[in-house]
Scaffold this motif. Structure first.
Motif, PDB file in Angstrom:
ATOM      1  N   ARG A 171      -4.956  -0.695   9.618  1.00  0.00           N
ATOM      2  CA  ARG A 171      -3.559  -0.990   9.266  1.00  0.00           C
ATOM      3  C   ARG A 171      -3.088  -2.265   9.962  1.00  0.00           C
ATOM      4  O   ARG A 171      -2.397  -3.091   9.360  1.00  0.00           O
TER       5      ARG A 171
ATOM      6  N   ARG B 138      -4.634   7.302   5.083  1.00  0.00           N
ATOM      7  CA  ARG B 138      -6.086   7.458   5.176  1.00  0.00           C
ATOM      8  C   ARG B 138      -6.729   6.389   6.043  1.00  0.00           C
ATOM      9  O   ARG B 138      -7.860   6.543   6.478  1.00  0.00           O
TER      10      ARG B 138
ATOM     11  N   VAL C 210     -11.040  -1.951   2.773  1.00  0.00           N
ATOM     12  CA  VAL C 210     -11.906  -0.775   2.701  1.00  0.00           C
ATOM     13  C   VAL C 210     -13.120  -0.971   3.608  1.00  0.00           C
ATOM     14  O   VAL C 210     -13.519  -0.054   4.343  1.00  0.00           O
TER      15      VAL C 210
ATOM     16  N   LYS D 297      -8.177  -6.311  -0.614  1.00  0.00           N
ATOM     17  CA  LYS D 297      -8.218  -4.844  -0.636  1.00  0.00           C
ATOM     18  C   LYS D 297      -9.640  -4.341  -0.399  1.00  0.00           C
ATOM     19  O   LYS D 297      -9.843  -3.356   0.314  1.00  0.00           O
TER      20      LYS D 297
ATOM     21  N   ASP E  12      -0.054   7.276   0.710  1.00  0.00           N
ATOM     22  CA  ASP E  12      -1.340   7.954   0.764  1.00  0.00           C
ATOM     23  C   ASP E  12      -2.450   7.005   1.205  1.00  0.00           C
ATOM     24  O   ASP E  12      -3.328   7.373   1.982  1.00  0.00           O
ATOM     25  N   GLN E  13      -2.394   5.767   0.727  1.00  0.00           N
ATOM     26  CA  GLN E  13      -3.401   4.787   1.128  1.00  0.00           C
ATOM     27  C   GLN E  13      -3.284   4.457   2.609  1.00  0.00           C
ATOM     28  O   GLN E  13      -4.286   4.297   3.297  1.00  0.00           O
TER      29      GLN E  13
ATOM     30  N   LEU F  81       0.855  -1.179   0.000  1.00  0.00           N
ATOM     31  CA  LEU F  81       0.000   0.000   0.000  1.00  0.00           C
ATOM     32  C   LEU F  81       0.890   1.228   0.000  1.00  0.00           C
ATOM     33  O   LEU F  81       1.905   1.280   0.705  1.00  0.00           O
ATOM     34  N   THR F  82       0.517   2.221  -0.807  1.00  0.00           N
ATOM     35  CA  THR F  82       1.315   3.438  -0.888  1.00  0.00           C
ATOM     36  C   THR F  82       1.106   4.284   0.356  1.00  0.00           C
ATOM     37  O   THR F  82       0.190   4.040   1.152  1.00  0.00           O
TER      38      THR F  82
END
Length: 146
Positions: A46, A40, A74, A70, A36-37, A33-34
């Motif tokens: 996490r 958030r 979310v 993924k 930015d991801q 995960l980048t």
């Protein structure tokens, strides 16, 4: 009591040979995960993602399984944000249970799916009882006052 068929034979055996061999499982590495991801996401989400990536079934996931993971991430994050709305939280929690079951997240799910997990060598089991193992007699003595 109704009988629905013949009584099973005592010498029952399969007469049809297996016509397939299970291919070896070759999983895809977990996607990164980048930044930015990650920023958030809630901390609990996490931690959930880290547990999924390090889980014993993760080495068997194909790329499509990681896409489902993924989507589950979310959903997990939405569930963490919806703690004030009880009705929405219950719906998201039910969805998370289905996602986790599909991803063999728990030990029971891995048993149902017959997913083997080799976590290294098995720990040694002690062959003799440790000292003070006869706790029932001692507990009985303490509770009976004598």
């Amino acid at each position: 009591m109704a009988i629905t068929g013949p009584v099973p034979s005592e010498n029952a055996r399969r007469r049809n040979a297996d016509t397939f061999e299970a291919p070896p499982v070759v999983g895809q590495p977990a996607p990164e995960l980048t930044g930015d991801q990650l920023t958030r996401l809630r901390p609990a989400s996490r931690d959930w993602w880290a547990a999924l990536r390090a889980g014993p079934a993760a080495h068997t996931y194909a790329s499509t399984d990681w896409e489902v993971a993924k989507a589950a991430l979310v959903c997990h994050d939405m569930r963490e944000r919806a703690k004030a709305d009880a009705a929405l939280w219950v719906k998201l929690d039910a969805r998370m249970e289905r996602y986790e079951s599909r991803l063999s997240f728990t030990h029971v799910d891995r048993l149902k799916g017959r997913v083997g997990a080799s976590a290294g060598p098995r720990p040694e089991v002690p062959t003799e009882a440790p000292r003070g193992a006869d706790m029932d007699a001692e507990l009985y003595r303490l509770l009976s006052g004598g």
